[in-house]
Each structure stands twice: as C-alpha cells, then as structure tokens.
Design a protein around this motif. Structure first.
Motif, PDB file in Angstrom:
ATOM      1  N   SER A  98       0.619  -1.299   0.077  1.00  0.00           N
ATOM      2  CA  SER A  98       0.075   0.090   0.108  1.00  0.00           C
ATOM      3  C   SER A  98       0.770   1.247   0.060  1.00  0.00           C
ATOM      4  CB  SER A  98      -0.880  -0.138   1.069  1.00  0.00           C
ATOM      5  OG  SER A  98      -1.848  -1.205   1.155  1.00  0.00           O
ATOM      6  N   ILE A  99       1.925   1.109   0.551  1.00  0.00           N
ATOM      7  CA  ILE A  99       2.800   2.487   0.581  1.00  0.00           C
ATOM      8  C   ILE A  99       4.180   2.237  -0.181  1.00  0.00           C
ATOM      9  CG2 ILE A  99       4.268   3.969   2.247  1.00  0.00           C
ATOM     10  CD1 ILE A  99       1.933   2.896   4.376  1.00  0.00           C
ATOM     11  N   PHE A 100       4.599   3.153  -1.050  1.00  0.00           N
ATOM     12  CA  PHE A 100       5.874   3.290  -1.590  1.00  0.00           C
ATOM     13  C   PHE A 100       7.050   3.374  -0.515  1.00  0.00           C
ATOM     14  CE2 PHE A 100       9.585   4.442  -4.251  1.00  0.00           C
ATOM     15  CZ  PHE A 100       9.557   3.458  -5.141  1.00  0.00           C
ATOM     16  N   PHE A 101       7.366   2.289   0.277  1.00  0.00           N
ATOM     17  CA  PHE A 101       8.346   2.584   1.264  1.00  0.00           C
ATOM     18  C   PHE A 101       9.757   1.887   1.066  1.00  0.00           C
ATOM     19  CE2 PHE A 101       9.787   1.188   5.568  1.00  0.00           C
ATOM     20  CZ  PHE A 101       9.909   2.416   6.284  1.00  0.00           C
ATOM     21  N   GLN A 102      10.757   3.020   1.473  1.00  0.00           N
ATOM     22  CA  GLN A 102      12.063   2.499   0.884  1.00  0.00           C
ATOM     23  C   GLN A 102      12.822   1.931   2.174  1.00  0.00           C
ATOM     24  OE1 GLN A 102      13.039   2.804  -1.789  1.00  0.00           O
ATOM     25  NE2 GLN A 102      12.923   4.570  -2.836  1.00  0.00           N
ATOM     26  N   GLY A 103      13.588   0.864   2.059  1.00  0.00           N
ATOM     27  CA  GLY A 103      14.305   0.219   3.272  1.00  0.00           C
ATOM     28  C   GLY A 103      15.586   0.225   2.606  1.00  0.00           C
ATOM     29  N   HIS A 104      16.306   1.172   3.039  1.00  0.00           N
ATOM     30  CA  HIS A 104      17.832   1.493   2.336  1.00  0.00           C
ATOM     31  C   HIS A 104      18.985   0.285   2.882  1.00  0.00           C
ATOM     32  CE1 HIS A 104      16.405   5.120   0.472  1.00  0.00           C
ATOM     33  NE2 HIS A 104      15.843   5.452   1.383  1.00  0.00           N
ATOM     34  N   ALA A 105      19.876   0.163   2.327  1.00  0.00           N
ATOM     35  CA  ALA A 105      21.060  -0.182   2.609  1.00  0.00           C
ATOM     36  C   ALA A 105      20.884  -1.741   3.046  1.00  0.00           C
ATOM     37  CB  ALA A 105      21.953   0.669   3.332  1.00  0.00           C
ATOM     38  N   LEU A 106      20.526  -2.493   2.427  1.00  0.00           N
ATOM     39  CA  LEU A 106      20.145  -3.992   2.766  1.00  0.00           C
ATOM     40  C   LEU A 106      21.410  -4.792   2.959  1.00  0.00           C
ATOM     41  CD1 LEU A 106      16.835  -5.057   0.929  1.00  0.00           C
ATOM     42  CD2 LEU A 106      17.156  -3.918   3.279  1.00  0.00           C
ATOM     43  N   PHE A 107      21.417  -5.787   4.030  1.00  0.00           N
ATOM     44  CA  PHE A 107      22.403  -6.441   4.440  1.00  0.00           C
ATOM     45  C   PHE A 107      21.669  -7.898   4.514  1.00  0.00           C
ATOM     46  CE2 PHE A 107      25.267  -8.952   7.502  1.00  0.00           C
ATOM     47  CZ  PHE A 107      26.344  -8.574   6.585  1.00  0.00           C
ATOM     48  N   LEU A 108      22.103  -8.887   3.649  1.00  0.00           N
ATOM     49  CA  LEU A 108      21.129 -10.030   3.452  1.00  0.00           C
ATOM     50  C   LEU A 108      21.914 -11.407   3.756  1.00  0.00           C
ATOM     51  CD1 LEU A 108      20.277  -8.177   0.715  1.00  0.00           C
ATOM     52  CD2 LEU A 108      17.978  -9.105   1.355  1.00  0.00           C
ATOM     53  N   ALA A 109      21.157 -12.353   4.020  1.00  0.00           N
ATOM     54  CA  ALA A 109      21.582 -13.635   4.206  1.00  0.00           C
ATOM     55  C   ALA A 109      21.590 -14.349   2.679  1.00  0.00           C
ATOM     56  CB  ALA A 109      20.823 -14.729   5.102  1.00  0.00           C
ATOM     57  N   LYS A 110      22.626 -14.770   2.191  1.00  0.00           N
ATOM     58  CA  LYS A 110      22.605 -14.977   0.914  1.00  0.00           C
ATOM     59  C   LYS A 110      21.502 -16.349   0.559  1.00  0.00           C
ATOM     60  CE  LYS A 110      25.081 -17.648  -2.786  1.00  0.00           C
ATOM     61  NZ  LYS A 110      26.274 -18.340  -3.546  1.00  0.00           N
ATOM     62  N   GLU A 111      21.338 -17.284   1.502  1.00  0.00           N
ATOM     63  CA  GLU A 111      20.260 -18.365   1.326  1.00  0.00           C
ATOM     64  C   GLU A 111      18.898 -17.812   1.216  1.00  0.00           C
ATOM     65  OE1 GLU A 111      20.478 -20.885   4.868  1.00  0.00           O
ATOM     66  OE2 GLU A 111      19.858 -19.155   6.153  1.00  0.00           O
ATOM     67  N   VAL A 112      18.651 -16.716   1.883  1.00  0.00           N
ATOM     68  CA  VAL A 112      17.212 -16.157   1.616  1.00  0.00           C
ATOM     69  C   VAL A 112      17.093 -15.501   0.269  1.00  0.00           C
ATOM     70  CG1 VAL A 112      15.809 -14.289   2.550  1.00  0.00           C
ATOM     71  CG2 VAL A 112      17.076 -15.556   4.012  1.00  0.00           C
ATOM     72  N   LEU A 113      18.140 -15.008  -0.378  1.00  0.00           N
ATOM     73  CA  LEU A 113      18.058 -14.334  -1.571  1.00  0.00           C
ATOM     74  C   LEU A 113      17.952 -15.634  -2.605  1.00  0.00           C
ATOM     75  CD1 LEU A 113      20.938 -11.710  -1.664  1.00  0.00           C
ATOM     76  CD2 LEU A 113      18.367 -11.219  -2.198  1.00  0.00           C
TER      77      LEU A 113
END
Length: 315
Positions: A167-182
C-alpha cells in the motif's frame, strides 16, 4: 580474517562507473571487518570501468579473502547485474554497493555485530547518507520517522510489513542479507531491470522474512546529474525513479499481489499518479498540479498510511 565470524560478500555493481568506482573499492578495502569477499560485477560498461577494476584488483587482492570480477556481454540493468554477483558469492551474507557509492569504514562490522546480537535477523536495513556532487557535502538522509516506527517496530511481523509494502512506496535502504534467503526467494526480479529493490522487499516479507532496522549510517549514496539514482528535479513532483516504476513498470510487483476492492483502489491510485506524470510532472503545469493535489487528498493508500501512524501512537 575474523576467526569465527561469517564471510561477507560485498558486491559492487558497476555500469560506466569509471569516475567513482575506485572510491567505492577503497571504502571496502578500508573496512574494519576483514572477513570479506569482494565481487565486482559489471553490466557491459562502455567506458574504462572494467580496466580500472582489473588494475585495482591486481594491486589490492591480498586485502580480501577472495576477489571475483564478473563481466557481461550485454547490458541487462541493475537487477540482472545484482543476480550475477549473488550467484558468484561464497559468503553467508551479502552486501550490495553501487559503483558510485561508498561504505563507511565500520559498515560491515556494524552489520555483523547486529546479526550476531539478533540471530533471527536475515534481512537488515540501515541508514544512508547522501553526497551532493555539486556542493561536495555529505548529509544524513531525512527519514519518515513516523512510518519507520510502524514498519520496523519490534511487534510488526513480516506479514504486516508485506501488507504495508503493498500500500505504501516505502524505502528500506542499505540492505544486508543472508545469501540463502536471496536464493530461496528467487533473487532480484529481472522483469524490473532498473527497480531492483522494492519488488525484492515485497517478496522477502511475503516469504516471511522480517526486515529489521539498524539505526546506524553505513553507506553514502552519491547524488549527481548522471546517476541511475532517485534524483528529484527541483520543479518535479515525483523523482525519476518513481516515474519509472509508475510509467514503465506500472507498479506491477504490487498489483499482481492484490485482489478485489483493494485492486480497484490500487488502479485509481495508479491512475492519479500517471496523470501527474502525463501532464508534465511539474509544479509549473496546472493539470499536473491538479492531479497531484487529487492524489494527496483522495488516494486511499494515503489514508491507510495515516491510519497506521495514528494507530501506532496509541499502542
């Protein structure tokens, strides 16, 4: 190497980044956290980016656990470039950095400290600063604190974040992610070559991965005339990036998740924004200004945003 700590793959995505890529690479070399694999993935640059990177790697590869340079014969856009980097990554965790951005020297150390203290966190967002290419000044980005307080609240689930993102164009900046999730969610959606992040956040939360917030500045984003960035003209209502997701992509990654009355409300919201852009996206255009006003006062998702904020204040 940081014994007992995870290997982090820092992926630098480049496209005609010859003017600034050295600064990006030097910022990664300067990290206080040293268990880092450096991956540079280039999207068929027509300038000297690849040559510059090759020369830099030759002189600096010993600073990293591993270094990989990925090139591609055709330009595919940001999403495809990110995917090529992730597929080559050997690290447990992934941090993507544009070739014209740079990291603060303790960025990766802060991310790793956060995930060690929050073992359930598989996706972490952080604060970004902005570098004005004209004034050559760095400033901390103003964030929507009220919405941040709702979206990143400890009691906000991944499912609730997913509903907010629809519902909202909400920015979540500078992501750090577990590779397995990607890998699990299918990487970046290459249907949207120049809008890699928003559809990613929708799928992350849809699959049950809450986006956690680390209230630390980790990255500097460069704003300059030729950047593939979220720059906004002085007399424009919407940024170039937002115009792209409206006109080119028609917010498809949102609409395909909606049904019934909510889908109809979305179509009305999209129509209002399309009219703003169609009539010039300019404060100097009467019709563009009129539709922008209608968007502000009648868009149903604006009311939903207000409801969320007010609800949070009384919890």
């Amino acid at each position: 190497m940081n014994k007992g700590y995870p290997l982090v793959s820092v992926i630098v995505i480049t496209y005609n980044s010859s003017d600034f890529v050295i600064e990006a690479l030097e910022s990664i070399k300067a990290q206080t956290y040293t268990s880092i694999e450096l991956i540079i993935t280039d999207d068929c640059s027509s300038d000297r980016t690849v040559d510059i990177c090759m020369n830099w790697i030759e002189q600096n590869r010993t600073f990293f656990a591993n270094v990989i340079l990925v090139t591609h014969p055709v330009n595919t856009g940001i999403s495809g470039n990110c995917n090529r980097g992730v597929k080559r990554a050997n690290g447990e965790w992934v941090k993507i950095c544009a070739g014209d951005d740079f990291l603060y020297k303790d960025a990766i150390e802060k991310y790793v400290k956060f995930i060690m203290e929050n073992p359930d966190a598989k996706v972490v967002s952080a604060q970004i600063s902005r570098y004005n290419q004209v004034t050559q000044q760095i400033s901390n980005t103003a964030h929507d604190t009220d919405l941040d307080n709702v979206f990143f609240a400890a009691n906000t689930s991944a499912k609730e974040q997913y509903e907010i993102l629809l519902s909202i164009f909400f920015q979540g900046h500078a992501l750090f992610l577990a590779k397995e999730v990607l890998i699990l969610i299918g990487l970046f959606d290459e249907r949207f070559p120049m809008q890699e992040d928003f559809s990613l956040r929708i799928r992350l939360t849809k699959y049950g991965y809450k986006i956690h917030k680390m209230f630390e500045y980790t990255q500097v984003h460069r704003d300059y005339l030729y950047s593939v960035s979220n720059t906004k003209e002085a007399k424009s209502f919407f940024s170039k990036n937002y115009c792209r997701v409206i006109v080119d992509y028609k917010l498809l990654y949102i609409s395909e998740e909606l049904h019934g009355i909510r889908y109809l409300l979305f179509l009305y919201s999209l129509w209002l924004k399309t009219q703003v852009i169609k009539h010039g996206n300019s404060t100097e255009s009467f019709l563009s200004s009129l539709f922008y006003l209608l968007d502000k006062v009648t868009d149903p998702f604006k009311f939903y945003r207000y409801y969320l904020i007010q609800k949070n204040k009384f919890i």
